[in-house]
Design an enzyme around this catalytic site. Sequence first.
Site, PDB file in Angstrom:
ATOM      1  CD  GLU A 143      34.328  37.640  48.456  1.00 46.30           C
ATOM      2  OE1 GLU A 143      34.169  37.556  49.691  1.00 46.30           O
ATOM      3  OE2 GLU A 143      34.595  38.706  47.870  1.00 46.30           O
ATOM      4  CB  CYS A 174      45.000  39.344  48.695  1.00 46.54           C
ATOM      5  SG  CYS A 174      43.767  40.634  48.359  1.00 46.54           S
ATOM      6  NE  ARG A 225      35.332  41.319  53.452  1.00 44.73           N
ATOM      7  CZ  ARG A 225      34.585  40.553  52.664  1.00 44.73           C
ATOM      8  NH1 ARG A 225      34.645  39.249  52.764  1.00 44.73           N
ATOM      9  NH2 ARG A 225      33.762  41.078  51.791  1.00 44.73           N
ATOM     10  CB  ILE A 278      44.432  43.565  43.464  1.00 44.95           C
ATOM     11  CG1 ILE A 278      45.593  43.790  42.498  1.00 44.95           C
ATOM     12  CG2 ILE A 278      43.094  43.468  42.729  1.00 44.95           C
ATOM     13  CD1 ILE A 278      45.870  42.620  41.571  1.00 44.95           C
ATOM     14  NE  ARG A 279      37.589  43.376  45.930  1.00 49.02           N
ATOM     15  CZ  ARG A 279      37.169  42.113  45.908  1.00 49.02           C
ATOM     16  NH1 ARG A 279      37.375  41.349  44.854  1.00 49.02           N
ATOM     17  NH2 ARG A 279      36.531  41.617  46.945  1.00 49.02           N
ATOM     18  CG  HIS A 294      47.890  39.968  44.919  1.00 46.73           C
ATOM     19  ND1 HIS A 294      47.182  38.796  44.970  1.00 46.73           N
ATOM     20  CD2 HIS A 294      47.029  40.953  45.274  1.00 46.73           C
ATOM     21  CE1 HIS A 294      45.937  39.051  45.328  1.00 46.73           C
ATOM     22  NE2 HIS A 294      45.818  40.354  45.531  1.00 46.73           N
ATOM     23  CD  GLU A 305      49.647  36.316  44.080  1.00 48.91           C
ATOM     24  OE1 GLU A 305      48.446  36.627  44.014  1.00 48.91           O
ATOM     25  OE2 GLU A 305      50.368  36.634  45.052  1.00 48.91           O
TER      26      GLU A 305
END
Length: 195
Positions: free
Chosen positions: A54, A82, A108, A134-135, A173, A175
């Site tokens: 977040e 992200c 965002r 992811i988002r 991402h 990772e």
Amino acid sequence: MITIGILNLQGAVSEHYDITKKAIENMGIEAEAISVRYADEVANCDGVIISGGESTVIGKIIKERGIDKVIKDNRIPVFGTCAGMVLLGKKTDFDQPLLGIMDISVKRNAFGRQVDSFESPISILGEDYLGVFIRAPSLDDYDKTKEDIKVLSKLDDEIIAIQQGHNIAIAFHPELTDDTRIHEYFIEEVLNCVE
């Protein structure tokens, strides 16, 4: 020997740690990956990775702990994924604390909510790669007058990876894959910065 600090506040910290260690091994260099949570720990790093999570919460903690000041004062290269991408920018579509070390504006959750997560083949640094979104944010805009900014990747018309100087911001991402190439690229940037 260089030290890459993985900011351990939220997100896929252990995954970033593991893939950074693997990237260091693949490169055969003298380096270490460490978990960092406080400004004094960040001050001992040659490069820092900020993972997803977040961005509002991470931004508040970075400001409260003085991590932003240490990064800026020491000109430490940062790799943000992200939420890390959001934090690296100078502007976002939401009022929140930002590190603001890249001349970019980030939107965002540009690719939707958690349920809209997806994987997609992309091209980054001229090579094929699997992007895990992811988002995910996207780049809204960047200062095209800055000669040290380069777009590293797009998905359709959305900029999903950008670099300014030794700082790298990506929407996806890496990772969450076994592919170390992007982490190796960041480590090379850190090496270039400390030489």
